[in-house]
Design a protein around this motif. Sequence first.
Motif, short mmCIF file in Angstrom:
data_model
loop_
_atom_site.label_atom_id
_atom_site.label_comp_id
_atom_site.label_asym_id
_atom_site.label_seq_id
_atom_site.Cartn_x
_atom_site.Cartn_y
_atom_site.Cartn_z
N SER A 192 -0.02 2.22 0.02
CA SER A 192 -0.45 2.75 1.30
C SER A 192 -1.20 4.06 1.07
O SER A 192 -1.06 4.70 0.02
N VAL A 193 -2.02 4.44 2.05
CA VAL A 193 -2.80 5.68 1.93
C VAL A 193 -2.50 6.57 3.12
O VAL A 193 -2.63 6.15 4.29
N GLU A 194 -2.11 7.80 2.83
CA GLU A 194 -1.87 8.81 3.87
C GLU A 194 -3.05 9.77 3.88
O GLU A 194 -3.52 10.22 2.83
N ARG A 195 -3.53 10.09 5.08
CA ARG A 195 -4.63 11.03 5.24
C ARG A 195 -4.11 12.37 5.74
O ARG A 195 -3.28 12.41 6.64
N ARG A 196 -4.63 13.45 5.17
CA ARG A 196 -4.29 14.79 5.62
C ARG A 196 -5.57 15.59 5.81
O ARG A 196 -6.50 15.49 5.00
N GLU A 197 -5.59 16.43 6.83
CA GLU A 197 -6.75 17.30 7.05
C GLU A 197 -6.60 18.62 6.31
O GLU A 197 -7.45 19.50 6.45
N TYR A 238 -6.67 12.28 0.66
CA TYR A 238 -6.13 10.93 0.69
C TYR A 238 -5.04 10.81 -0.37
O TYR A 238 -5.30 11.09 -1.56
N LEU A 239 -3.84 10.40 0.04
CA LEU A 239 -2.72 10.26 -0.89
C LEU A 239 -2.34 8.78 -0.99
O LEU A 239 -1.99 8.15 0.01
N ALA A 240 -2.44 8.22 -2.19
CA ALA A 240 -2.05 6.83 -2.42
C ALA A 240 -0.57 6.81 -2.78
O ALA A 240 -0.14 7.47 -3.73
N THR A 246 3.85 9.46 -4.34
CA THR A 246 2.41 9.66 -4.44
C THR A 246 1.98 9.42 -5.88
O THR A 246 2.42 10.12 -6.79
N VAL A 247 1.11 8.43 -6.09
CA VAL A 247 0.71 8.06 -7.45
C VAL A 247 -0.73 8.45 -7.76
O VAL A 247 -1.13 8.44 -8.93
N ALA A 248 -1.52 8.76 -6.75
CA ALA A 248 -2.91 9.19 -6.96
C ALA A 248 -3.40 9.86 -5.68
O ALA A 248 -2.81 9.67 -4.60
N ALA A 249 -4.45 10.64 -5.80
CA ALA A 249 -4.99 11.34 -4.63
C ALA A 249 -6.47 11.57 -4.80
O ALA A 249 -7.02 11.54 -5.91
N ARG A 281 -8.32 1.87 -6.00
CA ARG A 281 -9.02 1.00 -5.06
C ARG A 281 -8.60 1.31 -3.63
O ARG A 281 -9.44 1.31 -2.71
N ALA A 282 -7.32 1.57 -3.43
CA ALA A 282 -6.85 1.90 -2.09
C ALA A 282 -7.47 3.20 -1.59
O ALA A 282 -7.84 3.33 -0.41
N LEU A 283 -7.62 4.18 -2.49
CA LEU A 283 -8.24 5.46 -2.11
C LEU A 283 -9.70 5.25 -1.74
O LEU A 283 -10.18 5.77 -0.72
N VAL A 284 -10.44 4.52 -2.56
CA VAL A 284 -11.86 4.29 -2.28
C VAL A 284 -12.02 3.53 -0.97
O VAL A 284 -12.89 3.84 -0.15
N ALA A 285 -11.17 2.54 -0.74
CA ALA A 285 -11.25 1.76 0.51
C ALA A 285 -11.06 2.66 1.72
O ALA A 285 -11.77 2.53 2.73
N ALA A 286 -10.12 3.60 1.64
CA ALA A 286 -9.87 4.51 2.76
C ALA A 286 -11.06 5.44 2.99
O ALA A 286 -11.47 5.69 4.13
#
Length: 362
Positions: A192-197, A238-240, A246-249, A281-286
């Motif tokens: 899943s991807v979490e978005r933060r401002e 973006y946090l994967a 959290t495994v990537a950002a 891939r999840a990060l790029v998709a977001a």
Amino acid sequence: MSQFAAERETYAYRPYEAGDAEGFLDLYRSVWGRERTTEWFRWRFEENPYTEAVPMVVAERDGELVGAEPCLAMRVSGGGTGALALQPADWIVHPDHRRRGVFSGMTESLLDRYADRAALFFNFPSEALVPGVEKFGWTVGPGPVDHYRVHDPGALLGEEGRGGRLGRLAAPFARGYARARTRLARTDPEVSVERRETVPAELLADLDAGVPGSVHVVHDEAFYRWRFANPAWATTTYLARRGGETVAAAVAVRETVGGVARTNLLAVAPRDGSADAAALRALVAAVVTDAADDDAVRVAGDAIPARVLRSFGFVAGDAFPLSTAARRCRLAVRTPDGRRLDGCDPTDFGAWSLSMADRDVA
């Protein structure tokens, strides 16, 4: 004495002083045609966490600021503790004072003042600046390759001429192609991807242990807090996540310059290749989903494999057709006495690992 030397002696070169900000911004506006605020200047130069004073040399004539050579301070590492590096950026000379030795005078002054304070200088000169930096001991080679996902070719090619007309005609097809690539790109439902401002500097720094065996900019907490505080940017982190961890950002910024709306993916963590492809891939998709209405998305560096980018419709800037329009990125490095960095040779361009956040984008 030649006329060139005589004219050069009419200029005074000195370090930046607190009252120079307004003159710098006026000069920036007259040269680049872009409005910058005092808040932008304060962020870019005065609030840099790696140096107390603004590393900048200015040129004056009759009390008027007519040129400036500022630097961004960063820490660089070859796998060790890191050392201070200076990145010249925003070199400017007023049009009325060009070809009078001002560039040379400022550069000599900059090197005299700061060469002993920095382990190296590195920057990304335009083709026009390459002969000038080579004259003062920079070694110039290939820089990082940018990858573009183009939604509106007309915006990038400009409104005038045949290229602009063809670009406008191609825009619906480009957007349709990009949407199709996003739909076809496979993503892992367990990621899943979490978005933060905001930019969670501590979390990002913990994810990023650098790139062992390469010359790279250190992305510590101070770097993340400063680098993405640009008041001109709309920033999203973006946090994967996989299994709650959290495994990537990735950190992306959105800006509009010259009427072109673009999202730049500036940083990815980790950078050492340990992030699995599914998380990337999840990060790029977001990122591309959020940027669907922009004219383009740009990614640089090698933290995201090219095959992942291609699956989302990105094209390398050095490949046709972008190679006919995109500016080639050059990396220039100057080290005192051939100094090595943690055993790495900074003039070995293949040894560098760079993200877009490490460059003088502002």
